[in-house]
Every structure is written in C-alpha cells, then in structure tokens.
Enzyme design. Structure first.
Site, PDB file in Angstrom:
ATOM      1  N   PRO A 268      49.705 -71.929  91.452  1.00 20.63           N
ATOM      2  CA  PRO A 268      49.840 -73.365  91.168  1.00 20.63           C
ATOM      3  C   PRO A 268      48.521 -74.085  91.403  1.00 20.63           C
ATOM      4  O   PRO A 268      47.809 -73.805  92.378  1.00 20.63           O
ATOM      5  CB  PRO A 268      50.908 -73.816  92.170  1.00 20.63           C
ATOM      6  CG  PRO A 268      51.727 -72.597  92.401  1.00 20.63           C
ATOM      7  CD  PRO A 268      50.780 -71.434  92.316  1.00 20.63           C
ATOM      8  N   CYS A 269      48.185 -75.005  90.498  1.00 22.52           N
ATOM      9  CA  CYS A 269      46.827 -75.543  90.466  1.00 22.52           C
ATOM     10  C   CYS A 269      46.663 -76.895  91.148  1.00 22.52           C
ATOM     11  O   CYS A 269      45.561 -77.418  91.191  1.00 22.52           O
ATOM     12  CB  CYS A 269      46.369 -75.654  89.010  1.00 22.52           C
ATOM     13  SG  CYS A 269      47.369 -76.814  88.031  1.00 22.52           S
ATOM     14  N   GLN A 270      47.741 -77.479  91.699  1.00 22.49           N
ATOM     15  CA  GLN A 270      47.606 -78.831  92.237  1.00 22.49           C
ATOM     16  C   GLN A 270      46.522 -78.928  93.311  1.00 22.49           C
ATOM     17  O   GLN A 270      45.804 -79.921  93.401  1.00 22.49           O
ATOM     18  CB  GLN A 270      48.943 -79.309  92.833  1.00 22.49           C
ATOM     19  CG  GLN A 270      50.032 -79.540  91.812  1.00 22.49           C
ATOM     20  CD  GLN A 270      50.861 -78.274  91.579  1.00 22.49           C
ATOM     21  OE1 GLN A 270      50.409 -77.164  91.795  1.00 22.49           O
ATOM     22  NE2 GLN A 270      52.082 -78.458  91.115  1.00 22.49           N
TER      23      GLN A 270
ATOM     24  N   TYR B 289      43.821 -77.312  93.470  1.00 25.49           N
ATOM     25  CA  TYR B 289      42.479 -77.163  92.913  1.00 25.49           C
ATOM     26  C   TYR B 289      42.109 -78.284  91.950  1.00 25.49           C
ATOM     27  O   TYR B 289      40.937 -78.484  91.650  1.00 25.49           O
ATOM     28  CB  TYR B 289      42.371 -75.823  92.157  1.00 25.49           C
ATOM     29  CG  TYR B 289      42.712 -74.612  92.984  1.00 25.49           C
ATOM     30  CD1 TYR B 289      42.221 -74.460  94.278  1.00 25.49           C
ATOM     31  CD2 TYR B 289      43.518 -73.607  92.470  1.00 25.49           C
ATOM     32  CE1 TYR B 289      42.535 -73.340  95.038  1.00 25.49           C
ATOM     33  CE2 TYR B 289      43.836 -72.480  93.210  1.00 25.49           C
ATOM     34  CZ  TYR B 289      43.341 -72.353  94.502  1.00 25.49           C
ATOM     35  OH  TYR B 289      43.646 -71.242  95.236  1.00 25.49           O
TER      36      TYR B 289
END
Length: 409
Positions: free
Chosen positions: A115-117, A119
């Site tokens: 999950p990219c939140q 980054y």
C-alpha cells in the site's frame, strides 16, 4: 511460469501477467471487497476454460447470486485468494496456505506493491508527522520475506514515485540494500501508463529484480504508434444520467472499435455490459459540472474553483485546492484515476454536457484498461476504490511480455 501476487488489490497487475500466459497460483490481499473481486475473477477464468462462461454471464445479469456462482467452481480455485493482512504475525499462516497450493512447483515470479499511502507525497502532506511513524513504510520487508522463502527468479514491485523521496530517500536505499542481501539485483524506472497504450496519465515506479547470477537488463518499452483518446474509449457506451445505472445485459450502443478490441478492453464477442452506473450528485454539483464542461467546450480550459460564479462557491477556502473540478476531455486522455474517486467524482467529470455526471464505474475501469468482463465486488464505492488503487492491466501485460521473452529464451 508460476506467480505469487502480493498486496494484490483488485488484481490489475496479475491480470496483465495472466493475459500473457503466466500461471497465478496465489493472491494475497487483506481487503475483503478486493479479495471477493479476485475470487470472482478466478471463477471467470475457470468457467471460461471449462466452456461454462454462460454461468458467469448469468451472475453478471443477476440471474444467480454469488454463492451459486462459486458453487460451480472447485474450492482449490477459490482458495488461491488468501484474504489476510501481510504481517509478521500472519505470514506463517499465509506461507502454509501458499505451500499447500504450490506443492513442489517452482515460483518463477513474485509481483505486487505494498500500500502506497505512506510513500505518497499527498499522504505525507496530510499526516502531521509526514508518515514517519506509519508501519506501512516497512511493508517492503514483508515482500522481501516472501522472496527469501520462495526464491523466485524474478520479481516486479510497483509503487508511487514518492517511494524515492520517502524518509529523505533512506527508505529506497534500505529497499536496495535489503534486496541485495536477499540475493537479488534490481533496477527501476518511472513509467507512465500512457506510454503503454493506457488512456491515462499515471506515473509509477516499477522495480524489476532478478536473482544474482541471472543475466537480465531492465527492458526498454516502445510507446504505441497511435494516440487514442477518451472518445475512442467511451465510444460504444450508452448515455446515462447522474444516479442512473444501465441494467446489466447487452447494453452496448454499437460494436467496439479497433482500439477496444486490440487492447482487450472490449474482448471479442463479449456482450454483457455491467457496472455502467453513475453516482448521484447534488443539484449544486451538477450545475458546477455543466459550467465546467461548457467552459471546456468553448474555451478548452479548466475552471479554477475561485473562477466559478459566486452562487456556486460554497467553500470558504478560495486560495488553495483550486483544481477541485476537472473535466475528462473527449479529445485527450484522463488524469490519474486514484482511490479518492470512491469519495466523490468531482475530478472525473464526464465530457458530455447532456449526461452531466461524473464517470461511471465501467468508464473508470476502462480508463484503467480493465476488460469489460472484469467485475468489481461488492458495491459501487468499493469498486471505485479498487479501480483507483489498481495497476492498469494493459501496462502490466507489456511488462509481463518482456519478462516472458526472457524466461522463455
């Protein structure tokens, strides 16, 4: 060519690899809605391969329910979807389930992106601590645990480009060092999905890794010759208004054009249009949509929030976030579809002033290059979120094609 799909989401990355002939043995995904989407996709492939696709179509037309659909599919197929969070606590159980599926087969490839939140630049700006204390910063270590256990020849790791700057670049350095100590060389590029034929601007970092000792060079990708547009993408979809849904069935207004067929967005002989559903809007928002589309049609420019007629401005803040409303142009491509589309559609206004709405679930899926036979469970909101978080299958397919040519040589 056996694959494990981690942090699988709705399956955009694995769909692209599957279209290139890879055998996806297991998907690991913590979200229940996305996991159900993956199970339904497994059902689709099983029924297609056993010449029972009519059962899948019955489900799409709501003639049978999901339980009945799954009753036609063996448990070992549905069990490929492991609905668990990847963590130190759960990994032993996940490993056990994957081991039972894999048996003595070799894993050629692990794909996925945590999950990219933590980054994303937007995520860091919203968090008072800049996401420094967010445990999701270190989910890449879980990914590496799977590399160590299954020793694939290659891996593909996808994420937002903010990964490069997260923690002042220290997180990316750690990823490189830990991949190295796990026995892998890696390289990366920032790739734009539009360069792969996707009708959308979407820049992402794609890391490709390979076991030390394998001769491999990061592939070069050539952009498609033709530049297709939203008009080409939406050409055969019937008109609907805000809050309307086209009843699932043969609802296409005309046959597909070459672009839709060539990209497999509209598969050959596919005749069941689903999820062409538009969210309802307040009258105030509909008036703003009309105004924005009208200005775009006449002047080819986007309207900033503080340029709206005074009666339409209800937010006190007229100094920042001025690009709240955005028209997707017929003669161009879409801006990046993100998970926020699940909350409102203001950034994805349909270009037809007569329809006067934000884009439908099916239109969002097409912008992401998902084929029309792909069904997103379990609600309109969850479908939008899954689509916004996905890797475009068309982009994934082109990456898979390059890796396949290396594996087969």
């Amino acid at each position: 060519m056996n694959v494990i799909d981690l942090f699988a989401g709705a399956g955009g990355l694995s769909e692209g690899f599957r279209q290139e002939g890879f055998n996806v043995l297991a998907h690991v995904e913590m979200d229940i809605h996305a996991s159900t989407t993956l199970k339904t996709r497994e059902a689709y492939y099983y029924l297609k391969e056993t010449n029972k696709i009519d059962i899948y179509k019955q489900y799409l037309r709501k003639e049978i329910d999901r339980d009945e659909l799954y009753n036609h599919v063996p448990d070992y197929i549905l069990d490929r979807v492991i609905n668990k969070e990847v963590s130190d606590k759960t990994n032993p159980q996940i490993f056990k389930q994957i081991d039972e599926i894999v048996g003595d087969q070799h894993i050629d490839l692990i794909i996925g992106g945590p999950p990219c939140q933590a980054y994303s630049v937007a995520g860091r700006s919203r968090d008072p601590h800049g996401m420094k204390d967010d445990p999701r910063n270190y989910l890449y270590r879980q990914y590496i645990d799977f590399l160590r256990r299954y020793q694939p020849s290659y891996f593909v790791f996808e994420n937002v480009i903010g990964l490069l700057s997260a923690g002042n670049g220290e997180i990316f350095k750690s990823i490189q060092n830990e991949m190295d100590s796990a026995g892998y060389d890696m390289d990366y590029r920032i790739l734009n999905s539009n360069d792969f034929g996707v009708v959308q601007q979407r820049r992402r970092i794609i890391i490709i890794g390979w076991k030390k000792g394998i001769e491999f060079t990061y592939p070069e990708f050539t952009a498609p010759e033709a530049n297709y547009t939203i008009r080409d993408l939406f050409q055969d979809l019937p008109s609907i208004k805000a809050g309307e849904e086209k009843k699932p069935g043969n609802g296409y207004k005309e046959s597909a054009n070459d672009f839709l067929g060539k990209t497999r967005i509209k598969p050959v002989d596919w005749d069941v249009l689903t999820q062409h559903i538009a969210r309802p809007h307040r009258e105030l928002d509909l008036e703003i949509y009309r105004y924005c589309v009208d200005i775009w049609n006449r002047e080819r420019r986007k309207v900033r929030y503080n340029e709206l007629p005074e009666r339409l401005i209800t937010h006190k803040n007229t100094n920042t976030f001025l690009d709240r409303f955005n028209v997707i142009p017929y003669e161009g491509i879409s801006n990046t579809v993100v998970a926020h589309i699940a909350k409102d559609g203001h950034y994805y206004i349909h270009p037809d002033i007569e329809q006067n709405r934000s884009i439908s679930v099916r239109e969002a899926a097409r912008i992401q290059s998902f084929p029309d036979d792909y069904y997103f469970e379990t609600s309109r909101t969850s479908a939008f979120k899954q689509i916004g978080n996905a890797v475009p299958p068309l982009m994934a397919r082109k990456i898979a094609e390059k890796i396949k040519s290396t594996l087969l040589n």
